[in-house]
Design an enzyme around this catalytic site. Structure first.
Site, PDB file in Angstrom:
ATOM      1  N   HIS A  27       0.850  -1.269  -0.013  1.00 17.27           N
ATOM      2  CA  HIS A  27      -0.124  -0.212   0.107  1.00 17.27           C
ATOM      3  C   HIS A  27       0.944   1.179   0.000  1.00 17.27           C
ATOM      4  O   HIS A  27       0.416   2.269   0.521  1.00 17.27           O
ATOM      5  CB  HIS A  27      -1.053   0.007   1.129  1.00 17.27           C
ATOM      6  CG  HIS A  27      -1.802  -1.254   1.275  1.00 17.27           C
ATOM      7  ND1 HIS A  27      -2.181  -1.613   2.414  1.00 17.27           N
ATOM      8  CD2 HIS A  27      -2.404  -1.894   0.239  1.00 17.27           C
ATOM      9  CE1 HIS A  27      -3.131  -2.890   2.448  1.00 17.27           C
ATOM     10  NE2 HIS A  27      -3.124  -2.835   0.828  1.00 17.27           N
ATOM     11  N   GLU A  72      -3.272  -6.449  -9.744  1.00 20.11           N
ATOM     12  CA  GLU A  72      -1.944  -5.861  -9.437  1.00 20.11           C
ATOM     13  C   GLU A  72      -0.971  -6.771 -10.089  1.00 20.11           C
ATOM     14  O   GLU A  72      -1.070  -8.079  -9.940  1.00 20.11           O
ATOM     15  CB  GLU A  72      -1.967  -6.277  -7.671  1.00 20.11           C
ATOM     16  CG  GLU A  72      -2.786  -5.519  -6.918  1.00 20.11           C
ATOM     17  CD  GLU A  72      -2.984  -5.868  -5.592  1.00 20.11           C
ATOM     18  OE1 GLU A  72      -2.062  -6.324  -4.899  1.00 20.11           O
ATOM     19  OE2 GLU A  72      -4.113  -5.293  -4.891  1.00 20.11           O
ATOM     20  N   GLU A  94      -3.063 -13.398  -3.987  1.00 19.76           N
ATOM     21  CA  GLU A  94      -2.282 -12.382  -4.193  1.00 19.76           C
ATOM     22  C   GLU A  94      -1.177 -12.445  -3.250  1.00 19.76           C
ATOM     23  O   GLU A  94      -0.703 -12.051  -2.069  1.00 19.76           O
ATOM     24  CB  GLU A  94      -2.942 -10.889  -3.805  1.00 19.76           C
ATOM     25  CG  GLU A  94      -3.732 -11.096  -2.606  1.00 19.76           C
ATOM     26  CD  GLU A  94      -4.246  -9.521  -2.377  1.00 19.76           C
ATOM     27  OE1 GLU A  94      -3.409  -8.363  -2.472  1.00 19.76           O
ATOM     28  OE2 GLU A  94      -5.361  -9.395  -2.183  1.00 19.76           O
TER      29      GLU A  94
END
Length: 418
Positions: free
Chosen positions: A246, A276, A372
């Site tokens: 982040h 992503e 992820e």
């Protein structure tokens, strides 16, 4: 007829009013879909003898009413009783909350600090009453001060938590939700391509992020008859800035050989999705390639493990073994995925569906989760940087659908634009 119109007799100033300005806004969700959500909460209320719920979080207000509020130092709520749903908003927002709300809306003025709570008393007064109300609230959202203010407002009430019950309601998506999430994933892929097209040595991270975000916003605007364009964003990092999932965009200039992290987040109607990807500018070193391939292998294995009946913790443990076999487990920085739905980077989380070692939830049809995997190799070590791939999967009765179409891995994501 105006339902809520309250004036302070001592001052003549309005404390509460209705600003029904214009017509109700278009929504991707049908009236029956919003009614399904509200009635699910009413079912929980009936089972637990709750007279009404006062929802205060971004995600719950949005999920049960369709309205996403802008906090900016003011309080907002969605009150559900056994007959009606009403959002309570600040006067600064005009008629927009009413236009977005599937239900009624009341507006409080801010000339006096406690007008929000005075307005709440008026709305809750229309719910079935008893000598001692049982009011549902979100314990995970209220501060101690906020809860004390509610207790001072409803002095005989008993407050019970509905946050966990609401979370489990939200984890199972309807067909309409899945349709919106799938469309959002398509738009994220468009943002990803715009990012790739913009990558070039000598370009700042922020310029790449701007290109990606603008592409997604334009696609959102052209994809719906009416939509509020709010909070779509891109995080794009290079080099050492890739070490956190982040980390904010900076003006760092991209160099040839840099590891890059692409994160596209289209936001619409309170829902967001994510794309992503690990990228490289121009070329990657042998050690970077080795680590990248391993992370891609973990990603592929994770995609295969997500299925109805699988436990979140079992997926995490199995993927841990792949990293451990390469002596990389110590570089893993967070869980392997999470639920999608009504959430954003500053609100919402269906924490009961996260692919972590301490979550024993069984994946069920209607859930939407990401895969992820990420490792972060510290600065000045060979292959330094953060590696992460991210796909979104819809769990069905007999299998899963991967709604992320953007390619991953060295064969496609070493970008040679310069």
């Amino acid at each position: 007829m105006t339902r809520y119109n309250l004036t302070d007799p001592a001052t003549g100033l309005q404390q509460m009013m209705q600003l029904h300005n214009g017509e109700k806004a278009w929504s991707p969700f049908s009236d029956s879909e919003i009614a399904r959500r509200q009635n699910a909460m009413r079912g929980h209320m009936a089972k637990n003898e709750i007279d009404c719920v006062i929802l205060t979080s971004y995600h719950c207000v949005n999920y049960y009413s369709g309205f996403t509020y802008c906090y900016f130092g003011r309080k907002y709520a969605c009150v559900i009783d056994h007959e009606r749903t009403t959002t309570l908003s600040a006067g600064i927002d005009g008629g927009q909350p009413w236009r977005m709300t599937r239900g009624d809306n009341a507006t409080y003025t801010d000339w006096r600090r406690d007008n929000f709570f005075t307005a709440l008393q008026q709305i809750v007064g229309h719910s079935p009453s008893s000598a001692k109300l049982r009011i549902g609230v979100e314990f995970d959202h209220l501060t101690l001060e906020y809860l004390d203010q509610l207790k001072d407002t409803f002095v005989t009430a008993e407050f019970v938590d509905v946050a966990q019950a609401s979370m489990w309601m939200r984890t199972i998506k309807s067909k309409e939700e899945i349709s919106l999430i799938t469309e959002s994933a398509r738009i994220a892929d468009i943002g990803g391509q715009a990012c790739v097209d913009a990558v070039e040595a000598g370009i700042g991270e922020h310029e790449v992020a701007i290109a990606s975000t603008n592409a997604m916003i334009r696609e959102i605007a052209s994809s719906f008859p009416q939509v509020e364009l709010m909070d779509t964003w891109t995080w794009f990092q290079s080099g050492i800035n890739t070490d956190g999932a982040h980390n904010p965009v900076t003006n760092k200039v991209i160099d040839k050989g840099d590891i890059l992290s692409l994160n596209c987040f289209p936001m619409m109607f309170g829902y967001y999705t994510a794309l992503e990807r690990t990228l490289f500018c121009d070329h990657a070193s042998d050690e970077h390639l080795r680590l990248w391939q391993i992370n891609c292998d973990v990603h592929r294995a994770g995609l295969a493990l997500i299925k109805p009946g699988a436990r979140c913790c079992d997926i995490a443990h199995e993927l841990n073994e792949i990293y451990r076999s390469h002596n990389l487990l110590q570089y893993r920085s967070f869980g392997y995925g999470h639920s999608f739905g009504v959430l954003s980077h500053y609100y919402g989380r269906e924490a009961g569906v996260e692919l972590r070692e301490d979550v024993e939830t069984v994946l069920k049809p209607g859930m939407v989760v990401s895969m992820e995997p990420m490792i972060m190799v510290p600065h000045e070590q060979p292959g330094a940087g953060g590696y992460r791939e991210h796909d979104i999967l819809v769990i069905g009765e007999h299998g899963v659908e991967n709604i992320t179409k953007f390619p991953f891995g060295p064969d496609t994501n070493i970008i040679k634009n310069s």
